[in-house]
Design a protein around this motif. Structure first.
Motif, mmCIF file in Angstrom:
data_model
loop_
_atom_site.group_PDB
_atom_site.id
_atom_site.type_symbol
_atom_site.label_atom_id
_atom_site.label_comp_id
_atom_site.label_asym_id
_atom_site.label_seq_id
_atom_site.Cartn_x
_atom_site.Cartn_y
_atom_site.Cartn_z
ATOM 1 N N LEU A 1 11.022 9.889 -12.449
ATOM 2 C CA LEU A 1 12.378 9.620 -11.511
ATOM 3 C C LEU A 1 12.041 9.886 -9.906
ATOM 4 C CD1 LEU A 1 14.627 12.259 -13.483
ATOM 5 C CD2 LEU A 1 14.471 9.679 -13.590
ATOM 6 N N ALA A 2 11.258 10.586 -9.607
ATOM 7 C CA ALA A 2 10.756 10.894 -8.237
ATOM 8 C C ALA A 2 10.324 9.731 -7.845
ATOM 9 C CB ALA A 2 9.986 11.934 -7.972
ATOM 10 N N ALA A 3 9.397 8.824 -8.599
ATOM 11 C CA ALA A 3 8.645 7.763 -8.311
ATOM 12 C C ALA A 3 9.851 6.654 -7.925
ATOM 13 C CB ALA A 3 7.584 7.293 -9.077
ATOM 14 N N LEU A 4 10.844 6.333 -8.962
ATOM 15 C CA LEU A 4 11.843 5.361 -8.929
ATOM 16 C C LEU A 4 12.828 5.664 -7.658
ATOM 17 C CD1 LEU A 4 13.028 5.198 -12.785
ATOM 18 C CD2 LEU A 4 11.868 3.557 -11.024
ATOM 19 N N GLY A 5 13.182 7.221 -7.219
ATOM 20 C CA GLY A 5 14.042 7.403 -6.368
ATOM 21 C C GLY A 5 13.321 6.965 -4.897
ATOM 22 N N GLY A 6 12.007 7.503 -4.703
ATOM 23 C CA GLY A 6 11.325 6.991 -3.435
ATOM 24 C C GLY A 6 10.864 5.653 -3.342
ATOM 25 N N ILE A 7 11.155 4.915 -4.518
ATOM 26 C CA ILE A 7 10.588 3.400 -4.305
ATOM 27 C C ILE A 7 12.166 2.745 -3.629
ATOM 28 C CG2 ILE A 7 10.317 1.257 -5.389
ATOM 29 C CD1 ILE A 7 8.207 2.872 -7.120
ATOM 30 N N PHE A 8 13.311 3.265 -4.293
ATOM 31 C CA PHE A 8 14.425 2.766 -4.117
ATOM 32 C C PHE A 8 14.864 3.043 -2.509
ATOM 33 C CE2 PHE A 8 19.255 2.925 -3.159
ATOM 34 C CZ PHE A 8 19.593 2.103 -4.073
ATOM 35 N N ILE A 9 14.704 4.302 -2.063
ATOM 36 C CA ILE A 9 14.891 4.580 -0.523
ATOM 37 C C ILE A 9 13.766 3.835 0.399
ATOM 38 C CG2 ILE A 9 14.568 6.618 1.055
ATOM 39 C CD1 ILE A 9 15.376 8.381 -1.303
ATOM 40 N N TYR A 10 12.413 3.652 -0.010
ATOM 41 C CA TYR A 10 11.594 2.850 0.744
ATOM 42 C C TYR A 10 12.026 1.407 0.782
ATOM 43 C CZ TYR A 10 7.541 1.117 2.546
ATOM 44 O OH TYR A 10 6.673 0.366 3.597
ATOM 45 N N ILE A 11 12.499 0.552 -0.151
ATOM 46 C CA ILE A 11 12.597 -0.628 -0.021
ATOM 47 C C ILE A 11 14.027 -0.728 0.676
ATOM 48 C CG2 ILE A 11 13.686 -2.657 -1.551
ATOM 49 C CD1 ILE A 11 10.593 -1.957 -1.628
ATOM 50 N N LEU A 12 14.833 0.208 0.416
ATOM 51 C CA LEU A 12 16.178 0.281 1.368
ATOM 52 C C LEU A 12 15.944 0.247 2.948
ATOM 53 C CD1 LEU A 12 19.376 0.095 1.401
ATOM 54 C CD2 LEU A 12 19.088 2.646 0.969
ATOM 55 N N PHE A 13 14.945 1.250 3.166
ATOM 56 C CA PHE A 13 14.716 1.349 4.524
ATOM 57 C C PHE A 13 13.834 0.262 5.123
ATOM 58 C CE2 PHE A 13 11.126 2.598 7.371
ATOM 59 C CZ PHE A 13 11.819 3.181 8.525
ATOM 60 N N ARG A 14 12.983 -0.346 4.405
ATOM 61 C CA ARG A 14 12.256 -1.360 4.985
ATOM 62 C C ARG A 14 13.018 -2.825 4.944
ATOM 63 N NH1 ARG A 14 8.648 -2.310 7.721
ATOM 64 N NH2 ARG A 14 7.467 -3.775 6.773
ATOM 65 N N PHE A 15 13.791 -2.986 3.902
ATOM 66 C CA PHE A 15 14.588 -4.561 3.919
ATOM 67 C C PHE A 15 16.250 -4.176 4.279
ATOM 68 C CE2 PHE A 15 10.849 -4.866 1.217
ATOM 69 C CZ PHE A 15 10.193 -6.067 1.543
ATOM 70 N N LEU B 1 18.222 -2.274 -5.310
ATOM 71 C CA LEU B 1 18.762 -2.479 -6.788
ATOM 72 C C LEU B 1 17.783 -3.496 -7.583
ATOM 73 C CD1 LEU B 1 20.974 -1.901 -8.557
ATOM 74 C CD2 LEU B 1 22.043 -3.737 -7.802
ATOM 75 N N GLY B 2 17.351 -4.494 -6.925
ATOM 76 C CA GLY B 2 16.621 -5.446 -7.736
ATOM 77 C C GLY B 2 15.119 -4.750 -7.943
ATOM 78 N N ALA B 3 14.710 -4.149 -7.040
ATOM 79 C CA ALA B 3 13.245 -3.652 -7.085
ATOM 80 C C ALA B 3 13.428 -2.488 -8.424
ATOM 81 C CB ALA B 3 12.807 -3.001 -5.868
ATOM 82 N N HIS C 1 0.967 -1.274 0.015
ATOM 83 C CA HIS C 1 0.088 0.015 0.144
ATOM 84 C C HIS C 1 0.850 1.417 0.001
ATOM 85 C CE1 HIS C 1 -3.498 -2.552 0.478
ATOM 86 N NE2 HIS C 1 -4.356 -1.162 0.923
ATOM 87 N N LEU C 2 1.917 1.153 0.715
ATOM 88 C CA LEU C 2 2.781 2.525 0.908
ATOM 89 C C LEU C 2 3.397 2.778 -0.193
ATOM 90 C CD1 LEU C 2 4.217 2.235 4.429
ATOM 91 C CD2 LEU C 2 2.482 4.032 3.598
ATOM 92 N N THR C 3 4.060 1.781 -0.980
ATOM 93 C CA THR C 3 4.678 2.011 -2.342
ATOM 94 C C THR C 3 3.562 2.382 -3.272
ATOM 95 O OG1 THR C 3 4.615 -0.418 -2.697
ATOM 96 C CG2 THR C 3 6.532 0.500 -1.930
ATOM 97 N N THR C 4 2.539 1.670 -3.481
ATOM 98 C CA THR C 4 1.590 2.330 -4.450
ATOM 99 C C THR C 4 0.985 3.746 -4.075
ATOM 100 O OG1 THR C 4 0.766 0.034 -4.731
ATOM 101 C CG2 THR C 4 -0.674 1.596 -5.713
ATOM 102 N N LEU C 5 0.921 3.937 -2.934
ATOM 103 C CA LEU C 5 0.427 5.439 -2.253
ATOM 104 C C LEU C 5 1.745 6.476 -2.928
ATOM 105 C CD1 LEU C 5 -1.835 6.709 -0.773
ATOM 106 C CD2 LEU C 5 -0.250 6.580 1.178
ATOM 107 N N LEU C 6 2.837 6.046 -2.566
ATOM 108 C CA LEU C 6 3.850 6.799 -3.144
ATOM 109 C C LEU C 6 3.672 7.270 -4.522
ATOM 110 C CD1 LEU C 6 7.025 8.221 -2.713
ATOM 111 C CD2 LEU C 6 7.632 5.985 -3.095
#
Length: 966
Positions: free
Chosen positions: A793-807, A814-816, A566-571
């Motif tokens: 670009l903002a979506a890709l950057g935000g997703i990268f940071i979120y996945i890094l924070f969560r995992f 990188l994989g995501a 939900h959070l990644t889609t919300l982003l």
């Protein structure tokens, strides 16, 4: 369960709010349906029935609701559902700067303004910031050492209370920025008041933050030309001295010789007779020419050319040539040209605001507008009329001459009259414009979307059908697959839809066709949430737990993946809202509300309902006999096959990149600038033949017939026509000229008797003619392209940071991102390869950017489910090797992956087939994206993360399915 009481209270309160918000919509629709049933297609009778039925009120006990009140409070429908006009109005900030400098003639100021105007064509910065940059640059280059507080710049008498001679440049910049922002706020209020006076139902007027633009949406409007004129009229009422023909004649004679001698330099046809075009033998009072309407564009081109400008003698160096407001009765096909005496500053001798204005009639019974000037205007008007007794004075509004009579006596009281061969409606509009006050600067429409009422109704029908089909499919499938638990999922989904509509109504959000697509996607995501919960519950049941414990642990273990998804889609939805405009923002708003309500209904409320039943000792099945063991014993060696997938993906990406480099894309007008029109006919029309006919009328400045593109749109009786003809001319007259050319070029395919006005508005029984149009200026197109790029670009950057924070591992991030990049490139490649052959629109435009971001949101959601299981297995050390652990994780989530992907793909397919032509390109991108997003979650995201994690933990040994996998 804990929190049950609070969840039920929130659900109850939300329900009450939604009911109170939706009642006006239900009531107003009921009244209109009754009126329609009685009146049929008779608009006059329909209005009489509405007036009769609206006298009744709905008595709800707590309060009474009238039809008028209900109409104001009903859910707002966007243009694509109701028809109407949406424009982006740009206030000319160069005019604001000129006014704040008191029309300075300082060469540094003038050159800085000129350079800023050029810079703004490709700049996304505010106008005033670019002006200060250009001013500072020129000031330094020329060694002028001008301070912004200098009287030649902003240290004028008008600003003397705030800017002193010793005020620093930084302080002046702050003051000027504030002044400009105040002026833009004033423009917004003027526009809003004008629209209110027009009586438009549910208009939406908003300032666009950080720009000099105002967004105006008026659903249901049919007289588009009137609306455009009303919005663009700045009400800049000015009074000028008029130069008569004897003063101008020598210049015209010289210009005639130049036109004959240098037609190529002027860009006009050879043997152009300038003198003949002026029709000097039919001069009207105080005009210098009387030109055919069809020749006015050519005259403008000649008079505004550099050659004509340089040939001006001293007595007309600063003369302004202005056209009359409209043709006179005596010559309905001609327009009078006036020569207006001006000066280097370009400021009128009298520029006064109007205290009041009203409609009146002169001695001959003609409609006129009487007005009273303000105090300053009264003084200036007295001086001008005293100076010009016996001479003509022109009354102009937005550089159009309404009247130019000779002054008989000085006028000391500030009262004057405007005549202009008005109709009653034109006079009413002029009075409204003058009464609401003038805009602080000129305005132009830089973007416009117009949708005819027939297309709006067709969109509603298409949207409803796609919604119904998708809803039925989801209900049938979820109950078929999950049995009793599926029924609770359907109940939660219905409550979710009720909340979405109610909340959208309560916050004044506009429902658009992409918004309906967002709601349908929300239904699919609600299913996804339930699928995650039920699949985890099934796993717990297979471990031997009782039904209550299984549900409890199913909800518990699913929560992490649901929150991440939900959070990644919300982003991505938030990014869409920030960078999108119009319908795309509507899609984003719907998606955001849908995501929040999906979590509440499918996780919290669904849990309350399920455990209320379980606590009573009743069972709730989580499968059916046919689906119980599907995917239970499936295990695949995904990691072992990853190199094959790498080759497959590499081939697809190479083909995509090659096609992008060679074929490029078909860009929409919102990326390129220009105009497009959807035209409906009563028979099949050959697009190639229509293009040949129109190409003769639409020519570029160089004379090439390549500025018009015609394609079949949906049915063979509809054409989509795109042109960049007069792309830099955003005036109403340019719009009207292009519409007239369309009418001429397509006339042979239109029914006999269909007038130009009916063609322009599709205001006829069959709804033939222009059913929708879009105009985007070059500067707006640049902004949209830049915004789209930033959004991705903002979506890709935000997703990268979120996945890094969560995992906590960069390898997962990188994989995501690698998977998202893979999906985006393949979709872009498909659009590059197929746009010439597909029977539907495959333009790269705002809708496409929205589709890409939606795909990113779904793909990362799918990836997160797999990653969440990998993280869980890593923590519990559920495999001897890393490869086995990855394979176990992916295999254990196959049920969820298939069910979610399958339901979403079927939903999107329903919209693609039944949702209407406008959504097909959007849905095609989603179809590709969901398919490749599912694939990339396993074979790109997980495989990439595995390869970069390899060697960091367990040793690589031959692996097989582990004993922990059930």
């Amino acid at each position: 369960m804990q929190g049950k009481g609070l969840i039920l209270i929130v659900a109850f309160v939300l329900g009450l709010i939604c009911i109170s918000e939706l009642v006006p919509t239900i009531y107003s629709n009921r009244i209109e349906s009754e009126a329609k049933a009685i009146a049929g297609d008779n608009p006059a009778k329909y209005q009489r029935e509405i007036d009769r039925l609206s006298k009744d009120t709905l008595n709800l006990g707590i309060y009474k609701l009238s039809y008028t009140e209900a109409k104001e409070k009903q859910i707002k429908l966007g243009l694509d559902l109701k028809g109407g006009v949406n424009v982006l109005l740009e206030i000319n900030q160069a005019d604001l700067v000129k006014d704040l400098t008191n029309y300075s003639t300082n060469p540094v100021v003038l050159e800085a303004l000129k350079n800023t105007n050029e810079e703004q064509k490709h700049s996304t910065r505010p106008y005033i910031d670019d002006f200060f940059t250009q001013f500072d640059k020129l000031n330094k280059e020329k060694g002028a050492n001008l301070k912004l507080s200098n009287p030649d710049v902003f240290g004028t008498q008008k600003l003397s209370s705030e800017i002193k001679f010793n005020t620093s440049d930084d302080e002046v910049k702050k003051i000027i920025k504030r002044k400009i922002d105040d002026a833009l706020g004033s423009a917004y209020e003027v526009i809003r008041t004008r629209i209110d006076k027009m009586g438009v139902t549910q208009p939406n007027v908003q300032r666009v933050p950080g720009t000099g633009r105002i967004s105006v949406e008026m659903p249901g409007v049919t007289d588009v030309d009137r609306i455009k004129k009303m919005l663009q009229t700045s009400a800049k009422l000015e009074f000028w001295e008029v130069q008569q023909f004897p003063e101008i004649a020598p210049y015209f004679e010289q210009l005639n010789k130049l036109v004959l001698a240098k037609p190529d330099s002027l860009g006009v046809p050879k043997n152009t007779n300038f003198a003949a075009l002026l029709n000097l033998n039919s001069l009207r009072a105080n005009g210098v020419a009387n030109v055919k309407l069809s020749d006015t564009a050519l005259i403008n081109k000649i008079l505004n050319s550099k050659i004509a400008e340089s040939a001006r003698p001293a007595n007309i160096r600063y003369t302004k040539f202005m056209w009359g407001y409209k043709p006179e009765n005596e010559s309905p096909n001609q327009l009078v040209l006036y020569a207006i005496r001006s000066n280097i500053s370009g400021k009128a001798p009298v520029d006064g605001a109007v205290d009041n204005a009203n409609i009146n009639f002169d001695q001959l019974g003609r409609v006129v507008v009487d007005m009273q000037m303000d105090s300053q205007g009264t003084k200036d008007w007295k001086i001008l009329t005293e100076k010009n007794v016996g001479k003509p004075v022109a009354v102009t509004l937005d550089d159009r001459v309404y009247t130019a009579p000779n002054v008989v006596n000085a006028i000391p009281n500030g009262r004057t009259q405007i005549s202009g061969n008005f109709s009653q409606e034109e006079a009413k509009d002029l009075v409204n414009v003058l009464s609401t006050g003038k805009l602080p600067a000129t305005a132009k429409i830089v973007q416009a979307d117009v949708v005819g009422p027939s297309l709006g109704q067709a969109s509603i029908d298409a949207g409803i059908w796609s919604f119904i089909i998708a809803f039925i499919f989801i209900v049938v499938y979820i109950i078929f697959y999950y049995g009793g638990a599926g029924i609770y999922a359907v109940i939660a989904m219905i409550i979710n839809l009720f909340y979405i509509f109610g909340i959208m109504d309560s916050i004044g959000a506009t429902l658009t066709l992409p918004g309906i697509a967002g709601i349908v996607l929300t239904m699919a995501m609600a299913v996804d949430t339930n699928v995650i919960i039920y699949e985890r519950t099934k796993e717990e049941l297979f471990l031997g737990k009782n039904i209550k414990e299984a549900y409890k642990d199913g909800f518990k273990h699913a929560l992490s993946a649901i929150i991440d998804g939900h959070l990644t889609t919300l982003l991505t939805a938030v990014v869409l809202y920030i960078f999108g405009t119009g319908p795309i923002q509507g899609f984003a708003v719907t998606l955001i509300i849908g995501l929040l309500m999906t979590f509440f209904t499918s996780v919290l409320l669904s849990r309350v309902m399920i455990f209320s039943r379980l606590n009573k000792g009743k069972e709730i099945s989580v499968w059916t006999p046919m689906t119980k063991n599907i995917f239970r014993n499936v295990w695949l060696d995904f990691i072992g096959k990853r190199k094959i997938a790498y080759v497959f993906s590499a081939v697809l990406m190479i083909i995509s990149i090659a096609s992008i480099a060679i074929n490029g894309f078909k860009y929409g007008v919102d990326f390129e600038g220009g105009r497009n029109y959807v035209v409906k006919f009563d028979k099949s029309v050959d697009a190639t033949k229509a293009q040949e006919q129109l190409a003769k009328l639409f020519q570029t400045k160089s004379g090439k017939n390549n500025s018009v593109d015609v394609k079949t749109f949906g049915n063979t009786n509809q054409l989509k026509i795109t042109t960049d003809y007069k792309i830099d001319d955003e005036s109403l007259s340019a719009d009207q000229e292009i519409e007239s050319k369309l009418y001429q070029g397509l006339k042979s395919d239109l029914p006999n008797g269909l007038t130009l006005q009916q063609f322009k508005t599709s205001n006829n029984k069959q709804g033939l003619g222009i059913v929708s149009s879009v105009k985007v200026g070059p500067s707006v197109a640049d902004d949209i392209k830049t915004g789209g790029t930033f959004a991705v670009l903002a979506a890709l950057g935000g997703i990268f940071i979120y996945i890094l924070f969560r995992f906590r591992k960069w390898q997962f991030s990188l994989g995501a991102v690698a998977a998202l990049f893979h999906d985006a490139v393949i979709i872009l490649g498909a659009y590059s390869l197929l746009y010439r052959v597909m029977p539907f629109n495959m333009e790269i435009n705002q809708d496409f950017i929205a589709a890409i971001l939606t795909v990113l949101g779904y793909s990362i959601n799918d990836t997160v489910i797999v990653f969440d299981r990998i993280r869980e297995y890593l923590r519990e050390k559920k495999a001897k090797t890393l490869a086995a652990l990855f394979d176990d994780s992916i295999s254990s989530t196959l049920g969820r992956t298939f069910n979610t992907s399958f339901t979403i793909l079927m939903v999107i397919l329903a919209i693609f087939i039944f949702g209407g032509e406008n959504l097909r390109g959007f849905m095609f991108a989603l179809l590709l994206g969901i398919g490749f997003g599912t694939y990339s979650s396993i074979f790109v995201a997980s495989a990439t993360a595995y390869d970069f994690l390899k060697g960091k933990g367990k040793e690589e040994t031959p692996h097989e399915r582990t004993s922990t996998k059930k």
